[in-house]
Design an enzyme around this catalytic site. Structure first.
Site, PDB file in Angstrom:
ATOM      1  N   ASP A 158      83.315  27.537  29.782  1.00 55.66           N
ATOM      2  CA  ASP A 158      83.140  26.095  29.726  1.00 55.66           C
ATOM      3  C   ASP A 158      82.172  25.600  28.655  1.00 55.66           C
ATOM      4  O   ASP A 158      81.628  26.380  27.880  1.00 55.66           O
ATOM      5  CB  ASP A 158      82.798  25.523  31.099  1.00 55.66           C
ATOM      6  CG  ASP A 158      81.537  26.126  31.662  1.00 55.66           C
ATOM      7  OD1 ASP A 158      81.512  26.362  32.862  1.00 55.66           O
ATOM      8  OD2 ASP A 158      80.600  26.383  30.881  1.00 55.66           O
ATOM      9  N   PRO A 201      58.214  15.247  33.295  1.00 53.01           N
ATOM     10  CA  PRO A 201      58.603  14.779  31.956  1.00 53.01           C
ATOM     11  C   PRO A 201      57.804  15.477  30.852  1.00 53.01           C
ATOM     12  O   PRO A 201      58.206  15.463  29.696  1.00 53.01           O
ATOM     13  CB  PRO A 201      58.288  13.283  31.977  1.00 53.01           C
ATOM     14  CG  PRO A 201      58.161  12.912  33.412  1.00 53.01           C
ATOM     15  CD  PRO A 201      57.702  14.145  34.129  1.00 53.01           C
TER      16      PRO A 201
HETATM   17  N1  4GY Z   1      62.116  13.630  33.705  1.00 53.84           N
HETATM   18  N2  4GY Z   1      62.292  15.829  34.457  1.00 53.84           N
HETATM   19  C1  4GY Z   1      61.078  14.567  35.752  1.00 53.84           C
HETATM   20  C2  4GY Z   1      60.370  13.419  36.310  1.00 53.84           C
HETATM   21  C3  4GY Z   1      58.892  12.644  38.099  1.00 53.84           C
HETATM   22  C4  4GY Z   1      55.312  11.938  39.090  1.00 53.84           C
HETATM   23  C5  4GY Z   1      55.514  14.351  38.534  1.00 53.84           C
HETATM   24  C6  4GY Z   1      61.845  14.597  34.584  1.00 53.84           C
HETATM   25  O1  4GY Z   1      61.836  16.548  35.482  1.00 53.84           O
HETATM   26  N3  4GY Z   1      61.110  15.787  36.273  1.00 53.84           N
HETATM   27  O2  4GY Z   1      60.487  12.304  35.812  1.00 53.84           O
HETATM   28  N4  4GY Z   1      59.598  13.662  37.409  1.00 53.84           N
HETATM   29  C7  4GY Z   1      57.409  12.815  38.080  1.00 53.84           C
HETATM   30  C8  4GY Z   1      56.819  11.791  39.016  1.00 53.84           C
HETATM   31  C9  4GY Z   1      54.919  13.323  39.437  1.00 53.84           C
HETATM   32  C10 4GY Z   1      57.009  14.210  38.450  1.00 53.84           C
END
Ligand code: 4GY
Length: 256
Positions: free
Chosen positions: A168, A88
Site C-alpha cells: 500500500d 506537538p
Molecule cells: N499534535 N501530536 C499532539 C497534541 C496535545 C497538552 C500535551 C500532536 O501528538 N500530540 O497536540 N497533543 C497536547 C495537549 C499536553 C499534549
C-alpha cells in the site's frame, strides 16, 4: 505487540479497541491493548493529576509523581517496551517511524492533558516524543490512537492476506493509484478501459503511472525524497518528453 496507554480518559479507547482491524488484532492476540488511568497512581485522597505551573500563568501542568508511577508500573509489566509521549514538540510521525515502532515488543503511550507535562518526566522516562502533525489537540489520546492504528497494521498477521501492508501507499514511497469499483459508469464517468481488460501486466503498468502522476501532482516532496527505479524513471521521462513537445508546438505558434 503490547500497547499500554496512560491517560486520564481511558474510556476514550473503548470504542477504538472495539472496531475493525484493531478489534480483530486483539481477538487474534496479534496485539495486546490496555488503557490505564493515570489517576489510579495519584497518592492523595482526591487523586489529583494536575497542579499550577511554577512561574505562574494560566492553565495547569500534569503533576510528575502520578505520571512517573504509572509509566514505571507499565514498563515493569512489559520491560522491553519503549515509552512514547504524544506532543506537538515531538518528531513528526510518518510511515518510517511507524515501521520502527512496529519492531518493538511493546509501546507505552503517554497522553498529556492540560497545558503540558512536567519536563522532568519527559526527560527521564520518555524514549520518543512524537507529534502526529503541526496542530494542537486538547490531549494526546487521539494522537495515541493514530500511532497505534498505523503501527498495528504493520504487524505481521494484522491485515488479511489480500491487503498486505507492503503493497500500500508509502510502502514504495508513492501515493496509492486510483481505485474503481462497480458500476462501470457512475454519473457519466467511466472506469479506465484497461482495468476491465484483464491484461494483468497492462493493469500493473497503469497503476504505477497512476501512482507516479498522483504523487507528482499532489505530493512532489515525496517524489524528490524517493529512490526511483528504472521503470519509474522511464515513465517520468516519457511525460517530460510529451510536455516538451507540447511547449515546442506552442513556441512555434507564437513565432508565427
Ligand atoms: N499534535 N501530536 C499532539 C497534541 C496535545 C497538552 C500535551 C500532536 O501528538 N500530540 O497536540 N497533543 C497536547 C495537549 C499536553 C499534549
Amino acid at each position: 505487540m503490547f500497547f499500554t496507554v496512560l491517560t486520564i480518559f481511558p474510556e476514550m479507547f473503548d470504542p477504538f479497541w472495539a472496531h475493525g482491524i484493531i478489534r480483530k488484532a486483539i481477538e487474534d492476540q496479534t496485539i495486546f491493548a490496555s488503557a490505564t488511568n493515570i489517576r489510579d497512581y495519584a497518592e492523595d485522597r482526591h487523586q489529583v493529576t494536575d497542579d499550577r505551573p511554577y512561574g505562574g500563568g494560566s492553565g495547569m501542568v500534569m503533576k510528575p509523581e502520578p505520571l512517573a508511577s504509572a509509566i514505571r508500573a507499565a514498563t515493569r509489566t512489559v520491560p522491553e517496551a519503549k515509552t512514547v509521549l504524544l506532543t506537538p514538540q515531538g518528531s513528526v510521525f510518518d510511515q518510517s517511524m511507524a515501521r520502527e515502532l512496529a519492531s518493538f515488543d511493546g509501546l507505552v503511550l503517554v497522553c498529556g492533558r492540560y497545558e503540558g507535562v512536567d519536563e522532568r518526566v519527559c526527560h527521564d522516562l520518555i524514549d520518543y516524543e512524537i507529534s502526529t502533525g503541526d496542530y494542537v489537540l486538547t490531549g494526546g489520546e487521539l494522537a495515541a490512537m493514530i500511532v497505534i492504528d498505523a503501527v498495528t497494521r504493520l504487524i505481521p498477521g494484522a491485515l488479511g492476506g489480500e491487503q498486505a501492508a507492503e503493497k500500500d501507499s508509502f510502502a514504495n514511497g508513492l501515493l496509492e493509484h486510483a481505485h474503481y469499483t462497480r458500476p462501470r459508469i457512475f454519473e457519466g464517468n467511466e472506469v479506465p478501459e484497461v482495468l476491465l481488460s484483464g491484461h494483468h501486466q497492462e493493469i500493473e503498468k497503469w497503476r504505477l503511472e497512476s501512482s507516479l502522476m498522483r504523487t507528482l501532482l499532489k505530493r512532489s516532496d515525496l517524489l524528490q525524497k524517493k529512490d526511483l527505479d528504472q521503470q519509474e524513471i522511464e515513465i517520468l521521462k516519457k511525460w517530460c518528453h510529451q510536455i516538451e513537445k507540447i511547449l515546442g508546438i506552442n513556441d512555434q505558434r507564437h513565432k508565427g
